[in-house]
Design a protein around this motif. Structure first.
Motif, PDB file in Angstrom:
ATOM      1  N   MET A 111       0.826  -1.207   0.000  1.00 28.11           N
ATOM      2  CA  MET A 111       0.000   0.000   0.000  1.00 28.11           C
ATOM      3  C   MET A 111       0.864   1.262   0.000  1.00 28.11           C
ATOM      4  SD  MET A 111      -2.969  -1.114  -0.340  1.00 28.11           S
ATOM      5  CE  MET A 111      -3.775   0.486  -0.243  1.00 28.11           C
ATOM      6  N   VAL A 112       1.981   1.218   0.701  1.00 26.15           N
ATOM      7  CA  VAL A 112       2.902   2.362   0.681  1.00 26.15           C
ATOM      8  C   VAL A 112       3.369   2.619  -0.748  1.00 26.15           C
ATOM      9  CG1 VAL A 112       5.158   3.217   1.415  1.00 26.15           C
ATOM     10  CG2 VAL A 112       3.686   2.042   3.056  1.00 26.15           C
ATOM     11  N   ALA A 113       3.786   1.561  -1.422  1.00 20.11           N
ATOM     12  CA  ALA A 113       4.288   1.700  -2.790  1.00 20.11           C
ATOM     13  C   ALA A 113       3.208   2.206  -3.740  1.00 20.11           C
ATOM     14  CB  ALA A 113       4.836   0.364  -3.282  1.00 20.11           C
ATOM     15  N   GLN A 114       1.984   1.750  -3.551  1.00 15.42           N
ATOM     16  CA  GLN A 114       0.895   2.137  -4.444  1.00 15.42           C
ATOM     17  C   GLN A 114       0.445   3.582  -4.233  1.00 15.42           C
ATOM     18  OE1 GLN A 114      -2.212  -0.768  -3.837  1.00 15.42           O
ATOM     19  NE2 GLN A 114      -1.264  -2.280  -5.197  1.00 15.42           N
ATOM     20  N   LEU A 115       0.540   4.068  -3.004  1.00 13.45           N
ATOM     21  CA  LEU A 115      -0.044   5.372  -2.670  1.00 13.45           C
ATOM     22  C   LEU A 115       0.954   6.512  -2.556  1.00 13.45           C
ATOM     23  CD1 LEU A 115      -2.532   4.161   0.093  1.00 13.45           C
ATOM     24  CD2 LEU A 115      -3.153   4.998  -2.181  1.00 13.45           C
ATOM     25  N   ILE A 116       2.237   6.207  -2.544  1.00  8.19           N
ATOM     26  CA  ILE A 116       3.219   7.233  -2.180  1.00  8.19           C
ATOM     27  C   ILE A 116       3.223   8.423  -3.138  1.00  8.19           C
ATOM     28  CG2 ILE A 116       5.193   6.233  -3.427  1.00  8.19           C
ATOM     29  CD1 ILE A 116       6.797   6.941  -0.768  1.00  8.19           C
ATOM     30  N   ASP A 117       2.865   8.208  -4.399  1.00  4.45           N
ATOM     31  CA  ASP A 117       2.837   9.322  -5.349  1.00  4.45           C
ATOM     32  C   ASP A 117       1.506  10.064  -5.328  1.00  4.45           C
ATOM     33  OD1 ASP A 117       5.449   8.945  -6.281  1.00  4.45           O
ATOM     34  OD2 ASP A 117       4.806   7.412  -7.708  1.00  4.45           O
ATOM     35  N   GLU A 118       0.406   9.329  -5.275  1.00  2.71           N
ATOM     36  CA  GLU A 118      -0.909   9.967  -5.388  1.00  2.71           C
ATOM     37  C   GLU A 118      -1.479  10.424  -4.046  1.00  2.71           C
ATOM     38  OE1 GLU A 118      -4.098   6.398  -5.560  1.00  2.71           O
ATOM     39  OE2 GLU A 118      -2.663   6.393  -7.211  1.00  2.71           O
ATOM     40  N   ASP A 119      -1.121   9.736  -2.973  1.00  3.69           N
ATOM     41  CA  ASP A 119      -1.641  10.107  -1.649  1.00  3.69           C
ATOM     42  C   ASP A 119      -0.564   9.820  -0.602  1.00  3.69           C
ATOM     43  OD1 ASP A 119      -3.064  10.666   0.631  1.00  3.69           O
ATOM     44  OD2 ASP A 119      -4.848   9.531   0.052  1.00  3.69           O
ATOM     45  N   PRO A 120       0.475  10.654  -0.543  1.00  5.57           N
ATOM     46  CA  PRO A 120       1.602  10.381   0.358  1.00  5.57           C
ATOM     47  C   PRO A 120       1.225  10.320   1.832  1.00  5.57           C
ATOM     48  CG  PRO A 120       1.791  12.567  -0.641  1.00  5.57           C
ATOM     49  CD  PRO A 120       0.711  11.853  -1.366  1.00  5.57           C
ATOM     50  N   GLU A 121       0.222  11.086   2.241  1.00  3.47           N
ATOM     51  CA  GLU A 121      -0.174  11.048   3.647  1.00  3.47           C
ATOM     52  C   GLU A 121      -0.728   9.674   4.026  1.00  3.47           C
ATOM     53  OE1 GLU A 121       0.289  13.001   6.070  1.00  3.47           O
ATOM     54  OE2 GLU A 121       0.988  14.831   5.080  1.00  3.47           O
ATOM     55  N   LYS A 122      -1.528   9.109   3.140  1.00  2.84           N
ATOM     56  CA  LYS A 122      -2.077   7.783   3.412  1.00  2.84           C
ATOM     57  C   LYS A 122      -0.967   6.732   3.353  1.00  2.84           C
ATOM     58  CE  LYS A 122      -6.275   7.082   2.365  1.00  2.84           C
ATOM     59  NZ  LYS A 122      -7.584   6.870   1.686  1.00  2.84           N
ATOM     60  N   ALA A 123      -0.040   6.907   2.408  1.00  2.86           N
ATOM     61  CA  ALA A 123       1.108   5.998   2.333  1.00  2.86           C
ATOM     62  C   ALA A 123       1.906   6.057   3.634  1.00  2.86           C
ATOM     63  CB  ALA A 123       1.996   6.369   1.150  1.00  2.86           C
ATOM     64  N   TYR A 124       2.045   7.255   4.161  1.00  2.00           N
ATOM     65  CA  TYR A 124       2.763   7.427   5.429  1.00  2.00           C
ATOM     66  C   TYR A 124       2.065   6.661   6.552  1.00  2.00           C
ATOM     67  CZ  TYR A 124       4.574   9.735   9.613  1.00  2.00           C
ATOM     68  OH  TYR A 124       5.123   9.985  10.847  1.00  2.00           O
ATOM     69  N   ASP A 125       0.739   6.713   6.585  1.00  2.50           N
ATOM     70  CA  ASP A 125      -0.012   5.990   7.618  1.00  2.50           C
ATOM     71  C   ASP A 125       0.246   4.484   7.531  1.00  2.50           C
ATOM     72  OD1 ASP A 125      -1.072   8.365   8.520  1.00  2.50           O
ATOM     73  OD2 ASP A 125      -2.943   8.170   7.384  1.00  2.50           O
ATOM     74  N   TYR A 126       0.241   3.953   6.313  1.00  5.52           N
ATOM     75  CA  TYR A 126       0.512   2.520   6.141  1.00  5.52           C
ATOM     76  C   TYR A 126       1.942   2.186   6.563  1.00  5.52           C
ATOM     77  CZ  TYR A 126      -3.841   1.358   3.710  1.00  5.52           C
ATOM     78  OH  TYR A 126      -5.163   1.123   3.403  1.00  5.52           O
ATOM     79  N   SER A 127       2.868   3.089   6.283  1.00 10.58           N
ATOM     80  CA  SER A 127       4.262   2.831   6.656  1.00 10.58           C
ATOM     81  C   SER A 127       4.422   2.766   8.169  1.00 10.58           C
ATOM     82  CB  SER A 127       5.180   3.912   6.071  1.00 10.58           C
ATOM     83  OG  SER A 127       5.105   5.125   6.812  1.00 10.58           O
ATOM     84  N   ARG A 128       3.638   3.564   8.881  1.00  9.74           N
ATOM     85  CA  ARG A 128       3.720   3.547  10.344  1.00  9.74           C
ATOM     86  C   ARG A 128       3.192   2.225  10.904  1.00  9.74           C
ATOM     87  NH1 ARG A 128       7.483   6.547  11.597  1.00  9.74           N
ATOM     88  NH2 ARG A 128       6.787   6.414  13.769  1.00  9.74           N
ATOM     89  N   VAL A 129       2.172   1.687  10.245  1.00  6.91           N
ATOM     90  CA  VAL A 129       1.659   0.379  10.670  1.00  6.91           C
ATOM     91  C   VAL A 129       2.735  -0.683  10.472  1.00  6.91           C
ATOM     92  CG1 VAL A 129      -0.063  -1.413  10.242  1.00  6.91           C
ATOM     93  CG2 VAL A 129      -0.732   1.003  10.172  1.00  6.91           C
ATOM     94  N   ALA A 130       3.348  -0.679   9.290  1.00  4.89           N
ATOM     95  CA  ALA A 130       4.412  -1.649   9.008  1.00  4.89           C
ATOM     96  C   ALA A 130       5.566  -1.491   9.990  1.00  4.89           C
ATOM     97  CB  ALA A 130       4.910  -1.470   7.575  1.00  4.89           C
ATOM     98  N   LEU A 131       5.858  -0.255  10.339  1.00  8.98           N
ATOM     99  CA  LEU A 131       6.958   0.020  11.261  1.00  8.98           C
ATOM    100  C   LEU A 131       6.658  -0.524  12.656  1.00  8.98           C
ATOM    101  CD1 LEU A 131       9.704   1.422  11.179  1.00  8.98           C
ATOM    102  CD2 LEU A 131       8.569   3.540  11.865  1.00  8.98           C
ATOM    103  N   ARG A 132       5.413  -0.412  13.079  1.00  9.16           N
ATOM    104  CA  ARG A 132       5.036  -0.957  14.387  1.00  9.16           C
ATOM    105  C   ARG A 132       5.132  -2.487  14.400  1.00  9.16           C
ATOM    106  NH1 ARG A 132       1.015   3.109  14.197  1.00  9.16           N
ATOM    107  NH2 ARG A 132      -0.573   1.616  13.513  1.00  9.16           N
ATOM    108  N   LEU A 133       4.862  -3.085  13.244  1.00 12.15           N
ATOM    109  CA  LEU A 133       4.875  -4.542  13.160  1.00 12.15           C
ATOM    110  C   LEU A 133       6.281  -5.121  13.033  1.00 12.15           C
ATOM    111  CD1 LEU A 133       1.876  -5.067  10.684  1.00 12.15           C
ATOM    112  CD2 LEU A 133       1.883  -5.535  13.149  1.00 12.15           C
ATOM    113  N   ALA A 134       7.166  -4.396  12.338  1.00  9.98           N
ATOM    114  CA  ALA A 134       8.486  -4.979  12.042  1.00  9.98           C
ATOM    115  C   ALA A 134       9.549  -3.894  11.932  1.00  9.98           C
ATOM    116  CB  ALA A 134       8.411  -5.793  10.755  1.00  9.98           C
ATOM    117  N   SER A 135       9.853  -3.266  13.030  1.00 10.75           N
ATOM    118  CA  SER A 135      10.802  -2.152  13.011  1.00 10.75           C
ATOM    119  C   SER A 135      12.250  -2.594  12.822  1.00 10.75           C
ATOM    120  CB  SER A 135      10.684  -1.346  14.306  1.00 10.75           C
ATOM    121  OG  SER A 135      11.013  -2.157  15.422  1.00 10.75           O
ATOM    122  N   ARG A 136      12.502  -3.895  12.921  1.00 12.47           N
ATOM    123  CA  ARG A 136      13.874  -4.377  12.770  1.00 12.47           C
ATOM    124  C   ARG A 136      14.162  -4.911  11.368  1.00 12.47           C
ATOM    125  NH1 ARG A 136      15.211  -7.498  18.519  1.00 12.47           N
ATOM    126  NH2 ARG A 136      14.719  -5.720  19.880  1.00 12.47           N
TER     127      ARG A 136
END
Length: 248
Positions: A17-42
């Motif tokens: 979702m980050v890859a799909q949205l980063i150009d058209e809706d970066p804020e939403k892409a950012y939200d998805y990235s934060r979810v991924a970061l919480r799940l697997a920060s390492r």
């Protein structure tokens, strides 16, 4: 680092979702990235994706921290140019220039080295050093007639720097060269050329909409005029009836 299957699938879905949205809706892409970061920060790929999402939303301090973490985990140098550009975003062009002179730059592939050159030229412009920015962009890659994925952006940056320095004839030439190499519309070279040539584009849809509005206004005016005429006729008839009544 390996993840349990279920967790890996969740992380993967968010990264997609980050890859799909980063150009058209970066804020939403950012939200998805934060979810991924919480799940697997390492996981290095997660930190890198989080960095690009933060970068796309101009959260440069956060982006830089994520890129540094990803680089520590992976040991690669490919993020060096975007890390330097984050320094520019944080109003630290001197640091970006210092990074352009580090040994890591020599380890970059050709695309990475061109990207680093673009960042360094941008840092020079940030410092008001236009002539130095122009010289920074002058390179074998710029002079080459071969077209690579980065060619249009390099030529465009050179044209823009020339224009800022008042060298309009040369700037126009390089905007044209940028347009020639821009196969995927990564620059607005065509608009810049049109602007320099004094050409103004009219959106056909806007023109049609204006004409429709004008027709609608004309129809409304005609309808109002007809209504006024009908009211005048009714008044005349009422007046005639009154006159007949008076005579009787």
């Amino acid at each position: 680092m390996s993840l349990p299957k279920g967790l890996a699938e969740d992380v993967s879905r968010n990264l997609v979702m980050v890859a799909q949205l980063i150009d058209e809706d970066p804020e939403k892409a950012y939200d998805y990235s934060r979810v991924a970061l919480r799940l697997a920060s390492r996981v290095a790929a997660v930190r890198e994706a989080a960095g690009f999402a933060a970068y796309a939303t101009q959260k440069y301090s956060e982006a830089l921290a994520e890129f540094r973490a990803a680089r520590r985990m992976s040991g690669g140098v490919e993020l060096w140019p975007v890390m330097a550009d984050c320094e520019r975003g944080l109003n630290r062009p001197e640091r970006a220039l210092a990074m352009a002179g580090e040994p890591e730059v020599q380890k970059l592939d050709k695309a990475g080295q061109v990207e680093m050159r673009l960042v360094a030229a941008g840092a020079r412009r940030d410092l008001g050093q236009l002539d130095a920015a122009i010289v920074t962009l002058q390179s074998p890659e710029l002079a080459s007639s071969a077209v690579h994925p980065w060619t249009a952006r390099l030529r465009y940056a050179y044209a823009d720097a020339l224009l800022a320095a008042g060298r309009e004839r040369e700037a126009r030439e390089w905007f044209a060269k940028a347009l020639e190499a821009d196969k995927d519309g990564s620059t607005d070279a065509s608009d810049r050329l049109a602007e320099m040539d004094g050409i103004e584009f009219v959106d056909a849809f806007d023109e049609d909409e204006r004409e429709a509005e004008e027709r609608g206004e004309a129809l409304d005016a005609d309808a109002d005029a007809d209504l006024d005429e009908d009211e005048d006729e009714d008044d005349d008839l009422d007046g005639s009836d009154d006159s007949v009544g008076d005579k009787s």
